[in-house]
Design a protein around this motif. Structure first.
Motif, short mmCIF file in Angstrom:
data_model
loop_
_atom_site.label_atom_id
_atom_site.label_comp_id
_atom_site.label_asym_id
_atom_site.label_seq_id
_atom_site.Cartn_x
_atom_site.Cartn_y
_atom_site.Cartn_z
N GLU A 138 29.04 51.62 44.86
CA GLU A 138 28.56 50.78 43.77
C GLU A 138 29.61 50.02 43.08
OE1 GLU A 138 25.35 51.24 39.93
OE2 GLU A 138 25.81 53.10 41.35
N SER A 139 30.76 50.70 42.68
CA SER A 139 31.57 50.08 42.09
C SER A 139 32.09 49.14 42.81
CB SER A 139 33.03 51.01 41.24
OG SER A 139 33.45 51.56 42.36
N PHE A 140 32.51 49.13 43.91
CA PHE A 140 33.01 48.27 44.84
C PHE A 140 32.16 47.15 45.01
CE2 PHE A 140 33.36 46.79 49.50
CZ PHE A 140 34.85 46.42 49.41
N ALA A 141 31.01 47.39 45.10
CA ALA A 141 29.84 46.12 45.43
C ALA A 141 29.98 45.27 44.19
CB ALA A 141 28.53 46.51 45.98
N ALA A 142 30.04 45.98 43.00
CA ALA A 142 30.12 45.23 41.63
C ALA A 142 31.18 44.12 41.81
CB ALA A 142 30.14 46.06 40.66
N PHE A 143 32.56 44.81 42.20
CA PHE A 143 33.72 43.78 42.36
C PHE A 143 33.70 43.02 43.17
CE2 PHE A 143 37.45 42.70 44.21
CZ PHE A 143 38.63 42.84 43.20
N MET A 144 33.14 43.31 44.55
CA MET A 144 32.88 41.93 45.35
C MET A 144 31.95 40.90 45.07
SD MET A 144 34.80 42.76 47.89
CE MET A 144 34.47 41.80 49.39
N ASP A 161 51.04 47.06 34.87
CA ASP A 161 50.61 46.57 33.71
C ASP A 161 49.25 45.71 33.95
OD1 ASP A 161 51.87 44.67 35.12
OD2 ASP A 161 53.18 43.87 33.46
N GLU A 162 48.71 45.86 35.19
CA GLU A 162 47.62 44.93 35.59
C GLU A 162 46.08 45.60 35.06
OE1 GLU A 162 47.05 42.56 39.26
OE2 GLU A 162 48.95 43.09 39.99
N LYS A 163 45.18 44.72 34.83
CA LYS A 163 44.08 45.34 34.56
C LYS A 163 43.29 45.90 35.47
CE LYS A 163 39.55 43.42 32.39
NZ LYS A 163 38.88 42.45 32.14
N ASP A 164 42.62 47.11 35.38
CA ASP A 164 41.72 47.82 36.34
C ASP A 164 40.99 46.98 37.00
OD1 ASP A 164 43.33 50.09 35.89
OD2 ASP A 164 41.55 50.94 34.64
N THR A 165 40.56 47.09 38.16
CA THR A 165 39.78 46.30 39.20
C THR A 165 38.20 46.72 38.59
OG1 THR A 165 39.75 48.07 40.90
CG2 THR A 165 41.41 46.32 41.10
N GLY A 166 37.89 47.94 38.17
CA GLY A 166 36.79 48.20 37.79
C GLY A 166 36.25 49.20 39.19
N ILE A 167 36.91 49.03 40.30
CA ILE A 167 36.55 49.83 41.45
C ILE A 167 37.26 51.26 41.07
CG2 ILE A 167 36.62 50.28 43.86
CD1 ILE A 167 37.51 47.19 44.26
N THR A 168 36.35 52.38 41.41
CA THR A 168 36.49 53.76 41.23
C THR A 168 36.51 54.60 42.69
OG1 THR A 168 34.43 54.73 40.61
CG2 THR A 168 36.05 53.59 39.00
N THR A 169 37.28 55.68 42.63
CA THR A 169 36.88 56.66 43.59
C THR A 169 35.47 57.32 43.29
OG1 THR A 169 38.00 58.55 42.86
CG2 THR A 169 39.49 56.78 44.10
N ILE A 170 35.13 58.11 44.41
CA ILE A 170 33.87 58.99 44.13
C ILE A 170 34.05 60.11 42.93
CG2 ILE A 170 32.83 58.50 46.40
CD1 ILE A 170 33.93 61.29 47.30
N TYR A 171 35.64 60.37 42.69
CA TYR A 171 35.88 61.40 41.86
C TYR A 171 36.21 60.69 40.43
CZ TYR A 171 36.58 63.81 46.13
OH TYR A 171 36.42 64.44 47.28
#
Length: 430
Positions: A156-162, A185-195
């Motif tokens: 879900e987080s991957f789809a939101a990024f794409m 120092d880069e901003k988080d992608t918003g993608i997460t693992t299942i954990y």
């Protein structure tokens, strides 16, 4: 009658003059006497308060050093382990604590190492990990199978990024998915693992996912490598006289990713990485044959299986030594600090499906990352499915390289360069 009064008055005057010859001097003496009495009083109070403070300090010291209250005992143990686990700061323990207390803590580490003497990796005969091409392909080829090939990613987080990015922003020139926000120092992608861990890089050309690991007092990175056949041991070209920087070994070996591996002689923190500890083998050839029986052998065989053993397994292609083992045959061997305290760390592991896990936790940097216990790092590897795993050299040598730069913060004197190290586990580029 009047004469008597006059005589009496006269006698009083005489007496006053005799008792106080110098009124100013008398006042001064009286004032000094009062000051002396106050000073004596303050001294008595000071001595009493000093004694109370001294007794209080002794009581607090005894509680901190000898108490078996769980919270105090835990952090006293970690403090001792952390100090004694360094080359130059052991005095932080030895200066303030009895040797008997230090020995009790460090003996626990020795016992654990002895308990691991019978622990050796074993794999089923069918565990032969060929190149998983379904996880190393262009985006158009892998798109439909992405959720299966990269099951550790929260879809879900991957789809939101794409959805937020055009294809030309996330695909390289050959059509491979390449998301790279791995600089610390880069901003988080918003993608997460299942954990729930942030994903900072996805590289389908090389089958790599890089995860940011954050917790109470620590920060670092873990790479999930889909193809264990790409993982090899690179050795410094000047091994025996000096080591090399990780970035140089990666560039010399066409590596996309790498972490440090063996420990080395490091007197007073000034070692140059030339004198490695334990045996070293690369591509089936022993470049340092001396086996250290106090450490585990960490190897990858021709079936691309990671082994943590006491003797060199048949068919080994790459090997080095360090300790302790963290997970063997799916069984977690380490919990808590286990004698190693809070330190910067590097570890390597492999899942039952063949994926290689390579993690580096930064440390010794208050306000950013202090370090992590082996138990906490083992918990992370276990959560991500590690079936075999071992500790590697840590401290100021701990560093991870990816796509041309270090993506962790070394605690070395020159963090922008890191340290000279004898060898490294690398992932060769496709």
């Amino acid at each position: 009658m009047q004469d008597e009064r006059d005589n009496q008055s006269s006698s009083w005057v005489v007496l006053e003059e005799e008792s106080v010859e110098d009124p100013q001097k008398a006042k001064k003496q009286l004032k000094q006497a009062r000051k002396a009495r106050k000073k004596q009083k303050r001294t008595r109070h000071g001595l009493r308060n000093g004694m109370i403070a001294a007794v209080s300090l002794v009581i607090v010291y005894c509680i901190l050093v000898f108490s078996h209250i769980p919270f105090i005992e835990k952090w006293r143990t970690i403090y001792i382990e952390t100090a004694m686990g360094t080359m130059n700061h052991q005095w932080l323990a030895t200066l303030f604590l009895p040797q008997s207390v230090i020995d009790d803590v460090m003996n626990g580490r020795l016992v654990l190492e002895l308990q691991q003497e019978d622990d050796n990796s074993t794999w089923q005969a069918e565990a032969d990990f060929d190149d998983p091409q379904d996880a190393i392909d262009t985006w158009s080829d892998i798109q439909d199978q992405f959720s299966e090939a990269y099951a550790e990613i929260d879809q879900e987080s991957f789809a939101a990024f794409m959805k937020k990015h055009r294809k030309d922003e996330v695909l390289d020139e050959d059509g491979y998915l390449l998301i790279d926000a791995a600089d610390y120092d880069e901003k988080d992608t918003g993608i997460t693992t299942i954990y729930g861990d942030p994903v900072c890089a996805i590289d389908t050309r090389n089958g790599i996912v890089i995860v940011t690991l954050r917790g109470d007092g620590y920060s670092g990175r873990m790479a999930i490598v889909k193809n264990p056949g790409q993982v090899k041991l690179a050795v410094s070209r000047t091994l025996g006289s000096s080591g090399s920087y990780l970035k140089d070994m990666c560039r010399q070996n066409n590596a996309i990713l790498g972490i440090n591996a063996s420990g080395f002689s490091d007197p007073e923190g000034s070692g140059n990485g030339g004198e490695a500890f334990g045996m070293i083998m690369t591509d089936g050839m022993a470049c340092r044959p001396d086996l250290d029986t106090t450490m585990k052998i960490i190897s990858i065989d021709t079936a691309n299986r990671l082994n943590v053993t006491n003797t060199l397994p048949a068919g080994t292609r790459d090997a080095m030594q360090f300790s302790p083992a963290l997970i063997i045959n799916g069984r977690q061997l380490i919990s808590g600090s286990s004698g190693w305290g809070l330190q910067p760390r590097s570890v390597i592991g492999q899942t039952a499906e063949g994926q290689i896990l390579m993690a580096v936790i930064d440390g010794r940097q208050p306000g950013y990352s202090i370090g992590i216990t082996l138990g906490d790092l083992t918990d992370i590897l276990y959560r991500y499915g590690a079936y075999q795993a071992s500790n590697l050299d840590g401290g100021s040598s701990a560093v991870m390289y990816y796509r041309g730069r270090d993506i962790t913060r070394s605690s070395a004197v020159t963090p922008e360069k890191g340290r000279h190290i004898p060898n490294a586990w690398i992932v060769t580029a496709n």
